[in-house]
Design a protein around this motif. Structure first.
Motif, PDB file in Angstrom:
ATOM      1  N   PHE A  47       0.818  -1.212   0.000  1.00 52.55           N
ATOM      2  CA  PHE A  47       0.000   0.000   0.000  1.00 52.55           C
ATOM      3  C   PHE A  47       0.859   1.273   0.000  1.00 52.55           C
ATOM      4  O   PHE A  47       0.326   2.366   0.146  1.00 52.55           O
ATOM      5  CB  PHE A  47      -0.926   0.006   1.219  1.00 52.55           C
ATOM      6  CG  PHE A  47      -1.949  -1.095   1.203  1.00 52.55           C
ATOM      7  CD1 PHE A  47      -3.203  -0.883   0.661  1.00 52.55           C
ATOM      8  CD2 PHE A  47      -1.643  -2.350   1.715  1.00 52.55           C
ATOM      9  CE1 PHE A  47      -4.156  -1.896   0.632  1.00 52.55           C
ATOM     10  CE2 PHE A  47      -2.580  -3.370   1.696  1.00 52.55           C
ATOM     11  CZ  PHE A  47      -3.832  -3.153   1.150  1.00 52.55           C
ATOM     12  N   GLN A  48       2.160   1.114  -0.148  1.00 52.41           N
ATOM     13  CA  GLN A  48       3.077   2.245  -0.003  1.00 52.41           C
ATOM     14  C   GLN A  48       2.734   3.426  -0.898  1.00 52.41           C
ATOM     15  O   GLN A  48       2.794   4.566  -0.471  1.00 52.41           O
ATOM     16  CB  GLN A  48       4.514   1.782  -0.266  1.00 52.41           C
ATOM     17  CG  GLN A  48       5.537   2.873  -0.033  1.00 52.41           C
ATOM     18  CD  GLN A  48       6.956   2.347  -0.130  1.00 52.41           C
ATOM     19  OE1 GLN A  48       7.192   1.216  -0.530  1.00 52.41           O
ATOM     20  NE2 GLN A  48       7.894   3.176   0.242  1.00 52.41           N
ATOM     21  N   TRP A  49       2.408   3.194  -2.123  1.00 57.73           N
ATOM     22  CA  TRP A  49       2.155   4.293  -3.058  1.00 57.73           C
ATOM     23  C   TRP A  49       0.685   4.375  -3.448  1.00 57.73           C
ATOM     24  O   TRP A  49       0.330   4.810  -4.519  1.00 57.73           O
ATOM     25  CB  TRP A  49       3.039   4.149  -4.299  1.00 57.73           C
ATOM     26  CG  TRP A  49       4.476   4.045  -3.932  1.00 57.73           C
ATOM     27  CD1 TRP A  49       5.280   2.966  -4.109  1.00 57.73           C
ATOM     28  CD2 TRP A  49       5.276   5.036  -3.275  1.00 57.73           C
ATOM     29  NE1 TRP A  49       6.525   3.221  -3.618  1.00 57.73           N
ATOM     30  CE2 TRP A  49       6.565   4.493  -3.093  1.00 57.73           C
ATOM     31  CE3 TRP A  49       5.042   6.328  -2.817  1.00 57.73           C
ATOM     32  CZ2 TRP A  49       7.605   5.192  -2.490  1.00 57.73           C
ATOM     33  CZ3 TRP A  49       6.085   7.019  -2.212  1.00 57.73           C
ATOM     34  CH2 TRP A  49       7.329   6.459  -2.055  1.00 57.73           C
ATOM     35  N   GLY A  50      -0.176   3.948  -2.545  1.00 55.08           N
ATOM     36  CA  GLY A  50      -1.611   4.007  -2.795  1.00 55.08           C
ATOM     37  C   GLY A  50      -2.211   2.615  -2.766  1.00 55.08           C
ATOM     38  O   GLY A  50      -1.514   1.615  -2.679  1.00 55.08           O
ATOM     39  N   ALA A  51      -3.511   2.579  -2.838  1.00 52.60           N
ATOM     40  CA  ALA A  51      -4.217   1.303  -2.784  1.00 52.60           C
ATOM     41  C   ALA A  51      -3.886   0.479  -4.020  1.00 52.60           C
ATOM     42  O   ALA A  51      -3.977   0.979  -5.148  1.00 52.60           O
ATOM     43  CB  ALA A  51      -5.720   1.536  -2.691  1.00 52.60           C
ATOM     44  N   PRO A  52      -3.492  -0.765  -3.816  1.00 50.28           N
ATOM     45  CA  PRO A  52      -3.173  -1.604  -4.976  1.00 50.28           C
ATOM     46  C   PRO A  52      -4.437  -1.973  -5.751  1.00 50.28           C
ATOM     47  O   PRO A  52      -5.510  -2.130  -5.163  1.00 50.28           O
ATOM     48  CB  PRO A  52      -2.527  -2.838  -4.359  1.00 50.28           C
ATOM     49  CG  PRO A  52      -3.008  -2.879  -2.952  1.00 50.28           C
ATOM     50  CD  PRO A  52      -3.301  -1.463  -2.557  1.00 50.28           C
ATOM     51  N   GLY A  53      -4.300  -2.101  -7.041  1.00 51.03           N
ATOM     52  CA  GLY A  53      -5.428  -2.483  -7.882  1.00 51.03           C
ATOM     53  C   GLY A  53      -5.663  -3.989  -7.821  1.00 51.03           C
ATOM     54  O   GLY A  53      -4.976  -4.731  -7.114  1.00 51.03           O
ATOM     55  N   ASP A  54      -6.640  -4.419  -8.585  1.00 55.85           N
ATOM     56  CA  ASP A  54      -7.000  -5.834  -8.619  1.00 55.85           C
ATOM     57  C   ASP A  54      -5.827  -6.727  -9.006  1.00 55.85           C
ATOM     58  O   ASP A  54      -5.744  -7.875  -8.562  1.00 55.85           O
ATOM     59  CB  ASP A  54      -8.163  -6.066  -9.578  1.00 55.85           C
ATOM     60  CG  ASP A  54      -9.476  -5.543  -9.029  1.00 55.85           C
ATOM     61  OD1 ASP A  54      -9.577  -5.323  -7.803  1.00 55.85           O
ATOM     62  OD2 ASP A  54     -10.405  -5.346  -9.838  1.00 55.85           O
ATOM     63  N   GLU A  55      -4.924  -6.211  -9.823  1.00 61.87           N
ATOM     64  CA  GLU A  55      -3.787  -7.013 -10.267  1.00 61.87           C
ATOM     65  C   GLU A  55      -2.827  -7.339  -9.114  1.00 61.87           C
ATOM     66  O   GLU A  55      -2.037  -8.264  -9.201  1.00 61.87           O
ATOM     67  CB  GLU A  55      -3.027  -6.316 -11.413  1.00 61.87           C
ATOM     68  CG  GLU A  55      -2.166  -5.127 -11.004  1.00 61.87           C
ATOM     69  CD  GLU A  55      -2.920  -3.827 -10.730  1.00 61.87           C
ATOM     70  OE1 GLU A  55      -2.273  -2.861 -10.302  1.00 61.87           O
ATOM     71  OE2 GLU A  55      -4.155  -3.784 -10.931  1.00 61.87           O
ATOM     72  N   GLN A  58      -3.705 -10.579  -5.156  1.00 63.43           N
ATOM     73  CA  GLN A  58      -3.101 -11.815  -4.668  1.00 63.43           C
ATOM     74  C   GLN A  58      -1.851 -11.537  -3.846  1.00 63.43           C
ATOM     75  O   GLN A  58      -1.601 -12.203  -2.850  1.00 63.43           O
ATOM     76  CB  GLN A  58      -2.779 -12.779  -5.820  1.00 63.43           C
ATOM     77  CG  GLN A  58      -2.378 -14.160  -5.337  1.00 63.43           C
ATOM     78  CD  GLN A  58      -3.461 -14.818  -4.474  1.00 63.43           C
ATOM     79  OE1 GLN A  58      -4.612 -14.924  -4.886  1.00 63.43           O
ATOM     80  NE2 GLN A  58      -3.102 -15.240  -3.269  1.00 63.43           N
ATOM     81  N   ASP A  59      -1.073 -10.533  -4.243  1.00 62.21           N
ATOM     82  CA  ASP A  59       0.110 -10.158  -3.468  1.00 62.21           C
ATOM     83  C   ASP A  59      -0.285  -9.701  -2.066  1.00 62.21           C
ATOM     84  O   ASP A  59       0.355 -10.066  -1.077  1.00 62.21           O
ATOM     85  CB  ASP A  59       0.896  -9.048  -4.166  1.00 62.21           C
ATOM     86  CG  ASP A  59       1.485  -9.486  -5.489  1.00 62.21           C
ATOM     87  OD1 ASP A  59       1.742 -10.701  -5.670  1.00 62.21           O
ATOM     88  OD2 ASP A  59       1.691  -8.610  -6.358  1.00 62.21           O
ATOM     89  N   VAL A  60      -1.338  -8.899  -1.985  1.00 61.65           N
ATOM     90  CA  VAL A  60      -1.838  -8.423  -0.686  1.00 61.65           C
ATOM     91  C   VAL A  60      -2.316  -9.610   0.148  1.00 61.65           C
ATOM     92  O   VAL A  60      -1.974  -9.733   1.331  1.00 61.65           O
ATOM     93  CB  VAL A  60      -2.959  -7.382  -0.861  1.00 61.65           C
ATOM     94  CG1 VAL A  60      -3.636  -7.068   0.470  1.00 61.65           C
ATOM     95  CG2 VAL A  60      -2.413  -6.109  -1.504  1.00 61.65           C
ATOM     96  N   LEU A  61      -3.081 -10.502  -0.456  1.00 55.49           N
ATOM     97  CA  LEU A  61      -3.589 -11.673   0.279  1.00 55.49           C
ATOM     98  C   LEU A  61      -2.463 -12.585   0.733  1.00 55.49           C
ATOM     99  O   LEU A  61      -2.521 -13.150   1.835  1.00 55.49           O
ATOM    100  CB  LEU A  61      -4.596 -12.445  -0.581  1.00 55.49           C
ATOM    101  CG  LEU A  61      -5.886 -11.701  -0.916  1.00 55.49           C
ATOM    102  CD1 LEU A  61      -6.761 -12.555  -1.825  1.00 55.49           C
ATOM    103  CD2 LEU A  61      -6.628 -11.282   0.338  1.00 55.49           C
ATOM    104  N   ASP A  62      -1.416 -12.726  -0.090  1.00 57.17           N
ATOM    105  CA  ASP A  62      -0.261 -13.544   0.306  1.00 57.17           C
ATOM    106  C   ASP A  62       0.426 -12.961   1.536  1.00 57.17           C
ATOM    107  O   ASP A  62       0.793 -13.693   2.465  1.00 57.17           O
ATOM    108  CB  ASP A  62       0.745 -13.663  -0.842  1.00 57.17           C
ATOM    109  CG  ASP A  62       0.283 -14.571  -1.956  1.00 57.17           C
ATOM    110  OD1 ASP A  62      -0.702 -15.330  -1.773  1.00 57.17           O
ATOM    111  OD2 ASP A  62       0.907 -14.524  -3.036  1.00 57.17           O
ATOM    112  N   GLU A  63       0.609 -11.656   1.543  1.00 53.73           N
ATOM    113  CA  GLU A  63       1.255 -11.018   2.706  1.00 53.73           C
ATOM    114  C   GLU A  63       0.357 -11.102   3.939  1.00 53.73           C
ATOM    115  O   GLU A  63       0.837 -11.334   5.055  1.00 53.73           O
ATOM    116  CB  GLU A  63       1.619  -9.560   2.392  1.00 53.73           C
ATOM    117  CG  GLU A  63       2.650  -9.395   1.292  1.00 53.73           C
ATOM    118  CD  GLU A  63       3.961 -10.131   1.523  1.00 53.73           C
ATOM    119  OE1 GLU A  63       4.300 -10.464   2.678  1.00 53.73           O
ATOM    120  OE2 GLU A  63       4.668 -10.388   0.529  1.00 53.73           O
ATOM    121  N   LEU A  64      -0.938 -10.924   3.742  1.00 52.45           N
ATOM    122  CA  LEU A  64      -1.882 -11.060   4.855  1.00 52.45           C
ATOM    123  C   LEU A  64      -1.833 -12.482   5.417  1.00 52.45           C
ATOM    124  O   LEU A  64      -1.845 -12.681   6.640  1.00 52.45           O
ATOM    125  CB  LEU A  64      -3.285 -10.695   4.385  1.00 52.45           C
ATOM    126  CG  LEU A  64      -4.397 -10.747   5.427  1.00 52.45           C
ATOM    127  CD1 LEU A  64      -4.096  -9.817   6.601  1.00 52.45           C
ATOM    128  CD2 LEU A  64      -5.718 -10.363   4.770  1.00 52.45           C
TER     129      LEU A  64
END
Length: 112
Positions: A47-55, A58-64
């Motif tokens: 989320f460093q440079w703003g909310a990540p898009g749909d693409e 999966q990266d966000v979910l992996d880190e979560l």
């Protein structure tokens, strides 16, 4: 969307994963707490440079998943029931943030 897997089943799966690799010796509370922090930073980085898009979903979910995994393993190593500790903390937080004073406000409890 719930998977139907219980927390105990997930915890057992994590224990088996760790045992198969003989990693338990590395999982001191200190090391697991460090890993929670490191993985949380990696989650935040998405989320460093703003909310990540749909693409990047999966990266966000992996880190979560990494954060959640290390939190579960830390609770397990400490002999704590994750459901119990969350409910206990929620009970205490409800007392600190009563609905009539906290609803719709982001102020800290001592400023309500």
């Amino acid at each position: 969307m719930l998977s139907g897997v219980t927390l105990d089943e997930l915890r057992s799966e994590l224990r088996a994963f760790v045992a198969e690799r003989d990693w338990a010796r590395f999982h001191s509370p200190e090391n697991l707490a460090k890993s929670v922090s490191i993985e949380a930073a990696e989650l935040l980085e998405e989320f460093q440079w703003g909310a990540p898009g749909d693409e990047k979903r999966q990266d966000v979910l992996d880190e979560l998943a990494d954060v959640f995994t290390y939190c579960l393993m830390l609770a397990d190593v400490m002999g704590a029931d994750p459901v119990e500790i969350v409910r206990d903390k929620l009970r205490r937080t409800r007392e600190k943030y009563p609905v009539d004073r906290a609803r719709g406000r982001s102020a800290k409890y001592d400023e309500l």
